[in-house]
Design a protein around this motif. Structure first.
Motif, PDB file in Angstrom:
ATOM      1  N   VAL A 134       0.859  -1.187   0.000  1.00 30.45           N
ATOM      2  CA  VAL A 134       0.000   0.000   0.000  1.00 30.45           C
ATOM      3  C   VAL A 134       0.892   1.232   0.000  1.00 30.45           C
ATOM      4  O   VAL A 134       2.078   1.154   0.323  1.00 30.45           O
ATOM      5  CB  VAL A 134      -0.937   0.025   1.239  1.00 30.45           C
ATOM      6  N   PRO A 135       0.323   2.398  -0.354  1.00 31.39           N
ATOM      7  CA  PRO A 135       1.157   3.610  -0.365  1.00 31.39           C
ATOM      8  C   PRO A 135       1.607   4.024   1.028  1.00 31.39           C
ATOM      9  O   PRO A 135       0.946   3.743   2.029  1.00 31.39           O
ATOM     10  CB  PRO A 135       0.250   4.665  -0.995  1.00 31.39           C
ATOM     11  N   ILE A 136       2.746   4.683   1.064  1.00 29.56           N
ATOM     12  CA  ILE A 136       3.299   5.234   2.310  1.00 29.56           C
ATOM     13  C   ILE A 136       3.376   6.747   2.163  1.00 29.56           C
ATOM     14  O   ILE A 136       3.857   7.259   1.140  1.00 29.56           O
ATOM     15  CB  ILE A 136       4.705   4.675   2.596  1.00 29.56           C
ATOM     16  N   LEU A 137       2.884   7.457   3.170  1.00 32.02           N
ATOM     17  CA  LEU A 137       3.069   8.909   3.230  1.00 32.02           C
ATOM     18  C   LEU A 137       4.431   9.149   3.865  1.00 32.02           C
ATOM     19  O   LEU A 137       4.608   8.941   5.066  1.00 32.02           O
ATOM     20  CB  LEU A 137       1.957   9.571   4.028  1.00 32.02           C
ATOM     21  N   VAL A 138       5.402   9.545   3.068  1.00 31.13           N
ATOM     22  CA  VAL A 138       6.800   9.646   3.493  1.00 31.13           C
ATOM     23  C   VAL A 138       7.126  11.081   3.874  1.00 31.13           C
ATOM     24  O   VAL A 138       6.887  12.007   3.082  1.00 31.13           O
ATOM     25  CB  VAL A 138       7.748   9.175   2.370  1.00 31.13           C
ATOM     26  N   GLY A 139       7.681  11.268   5.054  1.00 27.31           N
ATOM     27  CA  GLY A 139       8.181  12.574   5.450  1.00 27.31           C
ATOM     28  C   GLY A 139       9.630  12.711   5.035  1.00 27.31           C
ATOM     29  O   GLY A 139      10.459  11.848   5.370  1.00 27.31           O
ATOM     30  N   GLY A 140       9.963  13.749   4.295  1.00 27.79           N
ATOM     31  CA  GLY A 140      11.325  13.887   3.812  1.00 27.79           C
ATOM     32  C   GLY A 140      11.725  15.327   3.574  1.00 27.79           C
ATOM     33  O   GLY A 140      10.932  16.261   3.760  1.00 27.79           O
ATOM     34  N   VAL A 141      12.949  15.502   3.165  1.00 29.07           N
ATOM     35  CA  VAL A 141      13.482  16.823   2.819  1.00 29.07           C
ATOM     36  C   VAL A 141      13.964  16.748   1.383  1.00 29.07           C
ATOM     37  O   VAL A 141      14.674  15.811   0.999  1.00 29.07           O
ATOM     38  CB  VAL A 141      14.640  17.222   3.750  1.00 29.07           C
ATOM     39  N   THR A 142      13.571  17.708   0.572  1.00 34.79           N
ATOM     40  CA  THR A 142      13.962  17.719  -0.834  1.00 34.79           C
ATOM     41  C   THR A 142      14.359  19.128  -1.242  1.00 34.79           C
ATOM     42  O   THR A 142      14.166  20.085  -0.479  1.00 34.79           O
ATOM     43  CB  THR A 142      12.806  17.211  -1.726  1.00 34.79           C
ATOM     44  N   GLY A 143      14.905  19.252  -2.425  1.00 29.56           N
ATOM     45  CA  GLY A 143      15.391  20.543  -2.882  1.00 29.56           C
ATOM     46  C   GLY A 143      14.282  21.557  -3.096  1.00 29.56           C
ATOM     47  O   GLY A 143      13.133  21.201  -3.376  1.00 29.56           O
ATOM     48  N   GLY A 144      14.632  22.824  -2.949  1.00 28.50           N
ATOM     49  CA  GLY A 144      13.680  23.908  -3.143  1.00 28.50           C
ATOM     50  C   GLY A 144      13.772  24.491  -4.532  1.00 28.50           C
ATOM     51  O   GLY A 144      14.307  23.876  -5.466  1.00 28.50           O
ATOM     52  N   SER A 145      13.273  25.686  -4.667  1.00 31.26           N
ATOM     53  CA  SER A 145      13.241  26.338  -5.977  1.00 31.26           C
ATOM     54  C   SER A 145      14.596  26.899  -6.374  1.00 31.26           C
ATOM     55  O   SER A 145      14.816  27.229  -7.540  1.00 31.26           O
ATOM     56  CB  SER A 145      12.202  27.460  -5.970  1.00 31.26           C
ATOM     57  N   THR A 146      15.523  27.030  -5.415  1.00 32.95           N
ATOM     58  CA  THR A 146      16.876  27.493  -5.704  1.00 32.95           C
ATOM     59  C   THR A 146      17.869  26.579  -4.999  1.00 32.95           C
ATOM     60  O   THR A 146      17.497  25.737  -4.178  1.00 32.95           O
ATOM     61  CB  THR A 146      17.100  28.939  -5.216  1.00 32.95           C
TER      62      THR A 146
END
Length: 542
Positions: free
Chosen positions: A321-333
């Motif tokens: 089933v899907p997992i709601l993953v908490g993470g950090v990813t790149g921004g607009s810059t």
């Protein structure tokens, strides 16, 4: 703290008689007021988690009002500030665990400043309360709401920790949230305290023997206000049921370096999900429809790191089933990042969806100043060099966290956002049937986590939704729409919990009204201050 006698609202000078036009002379020495203000701060502190003595909140409100009544505005501000410092310094002590004493002190003093402003306002308006004693509880209650409204918005977007509403747990006063949200709960708590304060002030003025029935009537009113919430029905969801699991993977070590071993944190959450899948396959656990991981479960960018993506896919494949993953990813810059919750589908799932679903990605709308982004970085660095740990500022997301998992629609709220009325309401009005709080408490302690869970309790009642809080280290829990906490985990442990929840698409009165209760109560408080100004001007003219 000096309260110069002889001015309106002050004590008469030695050897003189009180002016006949003075309608609210001070009725105790200043040192007694100071001790009462300290007692008010202690009572308010003990009303919140981890102490949980909710009944002390009205007592704290009453003690502060009694301390201030009859004083000039300057002394009222000082007494309010004392109460604020006694409340906020220990309550926010978790902020100094890893950043030093100065940031903690500055935050506590800034928060106490709002109670100082409220104290000055009450001292200013006390002549009106003396002329119309029935207005005293109303004045006290509306000023508390106004103070909290200001504190929730200023500066840098505000910091609404320690609202009176956030300490009411599963008691009758919490039920008012279903009608008017946190502002109405605060109002009812402060109104109860205002009724108690009026009883105390009546006793001090008239004496027990001369007017015993009057203070008894005010106390009876306070008791009635406190228990009236039992008559307010909480919402009962009537939709379909959905089975949700949360994974509390824990971290290698607590503190600001919790993510120094980022893959280890991710591995912990993958391992917890794989263990859940084994129990499901063996028939020892019900198959969930959705799994929720906490904030920072993958601080290795899951949208750019092949290693992180493979690990998450491995977990989704195992549980199916899907997992709601908490993470950090790149921004607009290159200088910014985003704190996100993203729905991650197993390969070959319904609808042909696989991997991260960028249409079901929520970026935190209310990053925390001086923690997730650094305003005035040069000046902030003078306060604490720890600000440089935030090498790239978190940028705010643009839309509410409404995430459609197929089985249900989740209202995703990340960490401290649970304290902000509008952030939570927006996910419900956007269609969320269940509220999920993804949080990371690895840099704090149990007290902070329990204070945050109390906010989840209020939001569940306010919007008539099942809610859950998934933390990296705890505490995590499910919360029923009546505020009851279920399956609470221990702090600094690994845990996986599965529960069947009932969806809701109905909107409570509080959801429909939105900010109106807070606005109207604040305007009423300002109106009472304006009326007090008229009374003071007439008295001066006389």
């Amino acid at each position: 703290m000096v309260d110069t006698a002889g001015a309106p609202g002050g004590e008469p000078e030695a050897g003189t008689q009180p002016a006949t036009t003075s309608t609210h002379p001070a009725i105790r020495p200043l040192w007694a007021s100071l001790l009462t203000a300290v007692a008010a701060g202690v009572a308010l502190l003990l009303s919140f988690p981890p102490y949980g003595q909710w009944w002390l909140a009205p007592a704290g409100v009453a003690l502060l009002a009694a301390a201030i009544h009859g004083r000039r505005a300057r002394a009222g501000a000082g007494l309010g500030f004392v109460t604020g410092v006694v409340l906020f310094m220990p309550m926010l002590s978790w902020t100094n665990l890893h950043t030093g004493y100065l940031p903690w002190t500055l935050l506590s003093v800034a928060e106490a400043g709002y109670l100082a402003a409220m104290g000055a306002a009450y001292a200013f308006a006390a002549p009106l309360a003396d002329r119309r004693r029935a207005l005293t509880p109303l004045l006290i209650a509306t000023l508390w709401v106004a103070q909290e409204a200001a504190r929730a918005r200023t500066p840098f977007g505000g910091f609404p920790w320690a609202k009176l509403a956030f300490g009411q747990g599963e008691v009758p006063l919490l039920r008012w949230a279903v009608i008017g949200g946190a502002p109405l709960v605060t109002f009812m708590v402060a109104l109860t305290g205002g009724l108690l304060a009026t009883a105390v002030l009546t006793l001090l003025r008239r004496g027990v023997r001369t007017a015993p029935a009057v203070p008894v009537a005010w106390v009876a009113g306070a008791v009635a206000a406190a228990v009236a919430g039992t008559l307010v029905p909480t919402a009962t969801p009537s939709g379909d049921t959905v089975t949700v699991a949360f994974v509390q993977g824990n971290v290698p070590r607590l503190g600001l370096d919790f993510n120094a071993q980022r893959l280890a944190v991710l591995d912990n959450h993958v391992r917890g999900t794989l263990a859940l899948a084994e129990r499901v396959a063996a028939g020892r656990e019900k198959q969930p429809d959705l799994v929720v991981w906490p904030e920072n479960a993958s601080d290795v960018d899951p949208l750019r790191s092949r290693v992180a993506a493979d690990q998450i896919t491995r977990a989704t494949e195992a549980i199916g089933v899907p997992i709601l993953v908490g993470g950090v990813t790149g921004g607009s810059t290159d200088r910014t990042v985003r704190n996100i919750g993203v729905l991650w589908w197993p390969i070959g799932s319904g609808g042909g969806k696989t991997g991260p679903d960028l249409d079901q990605l929520y970026a935190k709308r209310h990053p925390v100043p001086f923690a997730e982004y650094i305003p005035m970085r040069t000046i902030a660095r003078m306060v604490s060099k720890e600000v440089d740990r935030v090498s790239r500022d978190f940028e705010a997301g643009a839309r509410p966290g409404v995430v459609d998992s197929g089985a249900t629609v989740i209202g995703d709220v990340i960490c401290f956002e649970i304290a902000y009325d509008d952030v939570v309401r927006d996910v419900v009005t956007g269609g969320a049937q269940i509220i999920a709080v993804q949080t990371n408490n690895a840099t704090f302690n149990t007290a902070e986590a329990e204070q945050q869970l109390a906010m989840v309790q209020l939001r569940a009642v306010e919007h008539g939704r099942h809610a859950l809080m998934a933390s990296t280290v705890g505490v995590s829990a499910f919360v029923a729409p009546d505020g009851h906490v279920q399956d609470q985990t221990e702090f600094n442990t690994a845990a996986v919990v599965v529960r069947e929840l009932t969806e809701s698409t109905e909107r409570t009165v509080a959801t429909r009204l939105g900010y109106w209760p807070e606005l109207l109560l604040t305007l009423l408080g300002l109106g009472l201050l304006a009326a007090a100004a008229v009374v003071r001007r007439r008295r001066t003219a006389a």
